[in-house]
Design a protein around this motif. Structure first.
Motif, PDB file in Angstrom:
ATOM      1  N   ILE A  44       7.345   6.778 -16.052  1.00  0.00           N
ATOM      2  CA  ILE A  44       7.831   6.236 -14.785  1.00  0.00           C
ATOM      3  C   ILE A  44       8.087   4.741 -14.895  1.00  0.00           C
ATOM      4  N   MET A  45       7.241   4.052 -15.627  1.00  0.00           N
ATOM      5  CA  MET A  45       7.360   2.600 -15.770  1.00  0.00           C
ATOM      6  C   MET A  45       8.453   2.180 -16.750  1.00  0.00           C
ATOM      7  N   GLY A  46       9.039   3.132 -17.482  1.00  0.00           N
ATOM      8  CA  GLY A  46      10.165   2.825 -18.343  1.00  0.00           C
ATOM      9  C   GLY A  46       9.852   2.574 -19.801  1.00  0.00           C
ATOM     10  N   PHE A  47       8.676   2.975 -20.257  1.00  0.00           N
ATOM     11  CA  PHE A  47       8.356   2.830 -21.680  1.00  0.00           C
ATOM     12  C   PHE A  47       9.211   3.767 -22.531  1.00  0.00           C
ATOM     13  N   TYR A  48       9.665   4.869 -21.927  1.00  0.00           N
ATOM     14  CA  TYR A  48      10.519   5.863 -22.594  1.00  0.00           C
ATOM     15  C   TYR A  48      11.093   6.754 -21.493  1.00  0.00           C
ATOM     16  N   PRO A  49      12.128   7.529 -21.791  1.00  0.00           N
ATOM     17  CA  PRO A  49      12.623   8.480 -20.792  1.00  0.00           C
ATOM     18  C   PRO A  49      11.524   9.480 -20.425  1.00  0.00           C
ATOM     19  N   MET A  50      11.368   9.732 -19.136  1.00  0.00           N
ATOM     20  CA  MET A  50      10.285  10.596 -18.676  1.00  0.00           C
ATOM     21  C   MET A  50      10.299  11.941 -19.387  1.00  0.00           C
ATOM     22  N   GLU A  51      11.481  12.453 -19.652  1.00  0.00           N
ATOM     23  CA  GLU A  51      11.597  13.784 -20.267  1.00  0.00           C
ATOM     24  C   GLU A  51      10.965  13.848 -21.647  1.00  0.00           C
TER      25      GLU A  51
ATOM     26  N   GLU B  45       0.815  -1.210   0.000  1.00  0.00           N
ATOM     27  CA  GLU B  45       0.000   0.000   0.000  1.00  0.00           C
ATOM     28  C   GLU B  45       0.851   1.263   0.000  1.00  0.00           C
ATOM     29  N   LYS B  46       1.929   1.266   0.787  1.00  0.00           N
ATOM     30  CA  LYS B  46       2.770   2.458   0.832  1.00  0.00           C
ATOM     31  C   LYS B  46       3.429   2.715  -0.521  1.00  0.00           C
ATOM     32  N   ALA B  47       3.974   1.670  -1.133  1.00  0.00           N
ATOM     33  CA  ALA B  47       4.613   1.843  -2.440  1.00  0.00           C
ATOM     34  C   ALA B  47       3.616   2.375  -3.461  1.00  0.00           C
ATOM     35  N   CYS B  48       2.369   1.928  -3.341  1.00  0.00           N
ATOM     36  CA  CYS B  48       1.336   2.381  -4.270  1.00  0.00           C
ATOM     37  C   CYS B  48       1.018   3.864  -4.052  1.00  0.00           C
ATOM     38  N   LYS B  49       0.966   4.290  -2.810  1.00  0.00           N
ATOM     39  CA  LYS B  49       0.708   5.699  -2.508  1.00  0.00           C
ATOM     40  C   LYS B  49       1.861   6.578  -2.993  1.00  0.00           C
ATOM     41  N   VAL B  50       3.083   6.080  -2.829  1.00  0.00           N
ATOM     42  CA  VAL B  50       4.245   6.820  -3.319  1.00  0.00           C
ATOM     43  C   VAL B  50       4.187   6.944  -4.835  1.00  0.00           C
ATOM     44  N   LEU B  51       3.844   5.852  -5.508  1.00  0.00           N
ATOM     45  CA  LEU B  51       3.745   5.881  -6.963  1.00  0.00           C
ATOM     46  C   LEU B  51       2.663   6.855  -7.407  1.00  0.00           C
ATOM     47  N   ALA B  52       1.531   6.863  -6.719  1.00  0.00           N
ATOM     48  CA  ALA B  52       0.456   7.794  -7.077  1.00  0.00           C
ATOM     49  C   ALA B  52       0.925   9.238  -6.940  1.00  0.00           C
ATOM     50  N   ALA B  53       1.653   9.527  -5.870  1.00  0.00           N
ATOM     51  CA  ALA B  53       2.166  10.891  -5.673  1.00  0.00           C
ATOM     52  C   ALA B  53       3.166  11.251  -6.760  1.00  0.00           C
ATOM     53  N   ARG B  54       3.982  10.296  -7.159  1.00  0.00           N
ATOM     54  CA  ARG B  54       4.950  10.551  -8.223  1.00  0.00           C
ATOM     55  C   ARG B  54       4.241  10.771  -9.559  1.00  0.00           C
ATOM     56  N   ILE B  55       3.212   9.990  -9.808  1.00  0.00           N
ATOM     57  CA  ILE B  55       2.440  10.162 -11.049  1.00  0.00           C
ATOM     58  C   ILE B  55       1.803  11.546 -11.086  1.00  0.00           C
ATOM     59  N   ARG B  56       1.275  12.004  -9.950  1.00  0.00           N
ATOM     60  CA  ARG B  56       0.680  13.349  -9.918  1.00  0.00           C
ATOM     61  C   ARG B  56       1.723  14.420 -10.236  1.00  0.00           C
ATOM     62  N   LEU B  57       2.906  14.292  -9.619  1.00  0.00           N
ATOM     63  CA  LEU B  57       3.958  15.275  -9.869  1.00  0.00           C
ATOM     64  C   LEU B  57       4.354  15.273 -11.337  1.00  0.00           C
ATOM     65  N   GLU B  58       4.559  14.091 -11.902  1.00  0.00           N
ATOM     66  CA  GLU B  58       4.984  14.023 -13.304  1.00  0.00           C
ATOM     67  C   GLU B  58       3.873  14.459 -14.251  1.00  0.00           C
ATOM     68  N   THR B  59       2.628  14.199 -13.887  1.00  0.00           N
ATOM     69  CA  THR B  59       1.514  14.667 -14.715  1.00  0.00           C
ATOM     70  C   THR B  59       1.514  16.185 -14.792  1.00  0.00           C
TER      71      THR B  59
ATOM     72  N   LEU C 148       3.477  22.735  -8.391  1.00  0.00           N
ATOM     73  CA  LEU C 148       4.597  21.795  -8.469  1.00  0.00           C
ATOM     74  C   LEU C 148       5.256  21.620  -7.105  1.00  0.00           C
ATOM     75  N   ALA C 149       5.383  22.702  -6.345  1.00  0.00           N
ATOM     76  CA  ALA C 149       5.966  22.597  -5.007  1.00  0.00           C
ATOM     77  C   ALA C 149       5.080  21.756  -4.098  1.00  0.00           C
ATOM     78  N   ALA C 150       3.773  21.934  -4.201  1.00  0.00           N
ATOM     79  CA  ALA C 150       2.849  21.146  -3.382  1.00  0.00           C
ATOM     80  C   ALA C 150       2.914  19.661  -3.757  1.00  0.00           C
ATOM     81  N   ALA C 151       3.031  19.375  -5.049  1.00  0.00           N
ATOM     82  CA  ALA C 151       3.119  17.985  -5.492  1.00  0.00           C
ATOM     83  C   ALA C 151       4.435  17.348  -5.053  1.00  0.00           C
ATOM     84  N   GLU C 152       5.513  18.101  -5.084  1.00  0.00           N
ATOM     85  CA  GLU C 152       6.796  17.594  -4.600  1.00  0.00           C
ATOM     86  C   GLU C 152       6.745  17.299  -3.100  1.00  0.00           C
ATOM     87  N   LYS C 153       6.063  18.166  -2.350  1.00  0.00           N
ATOM     88  CA  LYS C 153       5.910  17.932  -0.914  1.00  0.00           C
ATOM     89  C   LYS C 153       5.046  16.705  -0.656  1.00  0.00           C
ATOM     90  N   ALA C 154       3.978  16.535  -1.445  1.00  0.00           N
ATOM     91  CA  ALA C 154       3.113  15.365  -1.283  1.00  0.00           C
ATOM     92  C   ALA C 154       3.883  14.079  -1.539  1.00  0.00           C
TER      93      ALA C 154
END
Length: 277
Positions: free
Chosen positions: A79-86, A3-17, A264-270
């Motif tokens: 994030i999953m590696g289909f291509y470089p995030m950039e 569950e924790k890893a999933c919450k971290v991934l969700a927060a990362r997805i929000r930031l990258e979105t 972006l700052a709020a998403a990084e903090k999340a």
């Protein structure tokens, strides 16, 4: 599930979105950000996929029938590696492989082209039928907007899936209460949308769309239910995690740079909070 890893991934997805959309300066923030928790569960815990072979025949399929949510898919795939995030930071730029709406001919990880609302529900249903005919042990996950469900084609797809006993498809209705022109209740009220889906014969569950454990459990319940398609209604907050969009339930946003910096700052903090929880 972790569950924790999933919450971290969700927060990362929000930031990258947010970063993906910020690269253009405007875009479909609302309906992208509210799907981050679902995407984290699907790609972090549930789906079979191979970033090095996006067309792997036995993969699980994701179809964003609400194709304007492309940015959350692009963030997840990066994030999953289909291509470089950039690479995804070229959203809607000239000659990009990352258009506003998902296109299978352009973006690795996109299984079906969508954008004309309602049609993704039909093509996802056809993909599920094809996979079943071919004897594949995989699933199709189709995400439909509550505003999109104004389209009769969505309900025809449900009818077809029930008639053909397509227990290898799970429809998610992103029930955030808003669409392009305002609240769904003001434009074309659905009433109890979960009850309506169930009346088409679908095994239907209604859950908090931001609770990763509830999402995971609902998918497992759907897997265990044989002989009928499934529908999971996600109660979500449009623009979830975007400081300039969530309070106003924005469908699409054109914030200024100060607002972008705050978001972006709020998403990084999340993300940091999720990692340290």
């Amino acid at each position: 599930m972790n569950e924790k890893a999933c919450k971290v991934l969700a927060a990362r997805i929000r930031l990258e979105t947010l970063k993906v959309i910020h690269s253009r300066g405007f875009g479909h923030v609302g309906g992208s950000m509210d799907l981050a928790d679902l995407m984290a569960v699907l790609y972090g815990e549930v789906m079979k996929f191979d970033p090095k072979n996006p067309r792997w025949e036995d993969r699980d399929w994701l179809v964003l029938s609400k194709g304007h949510a492309g940015p959350v898919a692009y963030a997840t795939f990066g994030i999953m590696g289909f291509y470089p995030m950039e690479d995804a930071y070229t959203l809607n730029h000239p000659h990009t492989k990352f258009p506003s709406h998902t296109d299978r001919q352009l973006t690795p990880g996109v299984d079906l082209t969508t954008g004309s609302l309602g049609q993704g529900a039909s093509t996802a249903t056809g993909a599920a039928l094809g996979n079943k005919i071919d004897g594949r042990d995989n699933h199709v996950f189709c995400v439909i907007g509550d505003g999109e469900a104004d389209e009769g084609e969505v309900w025809e797809a449900f009818h077809f899936a029930y008639a053909h006993k397509l227990d290898n498809i799970i429809y998610f209705i992103d029930n955030n209460g808003y669409q392009l022109d305002g609240p769904t209740d003001d434009i074309l009220a659905h009433g109890d949308i979960a009850k309506k889906a169930a009346s088409f014969g679908l095994y239907t569950q209604e859950i908090d769309g931001h609770d990763v454990k509830a999402i995971y459990d609902a998918i497992q319940n759907a897997y265990a239910t044989k002989g009928v398609p499934s529908c999971i209604v996600l109660k979500t907050s449009k623009g979830k995690g975007a400081t300039f969009a969530e309070p106003k339930h924005d469908h699409s946003s054109q914030p200024n740079e100060e607002q972008w910096a705050e978001a972006l700052a709020a998403a990084e903090k999340a993300l940091a909070d999720a990692e340290n929880a």
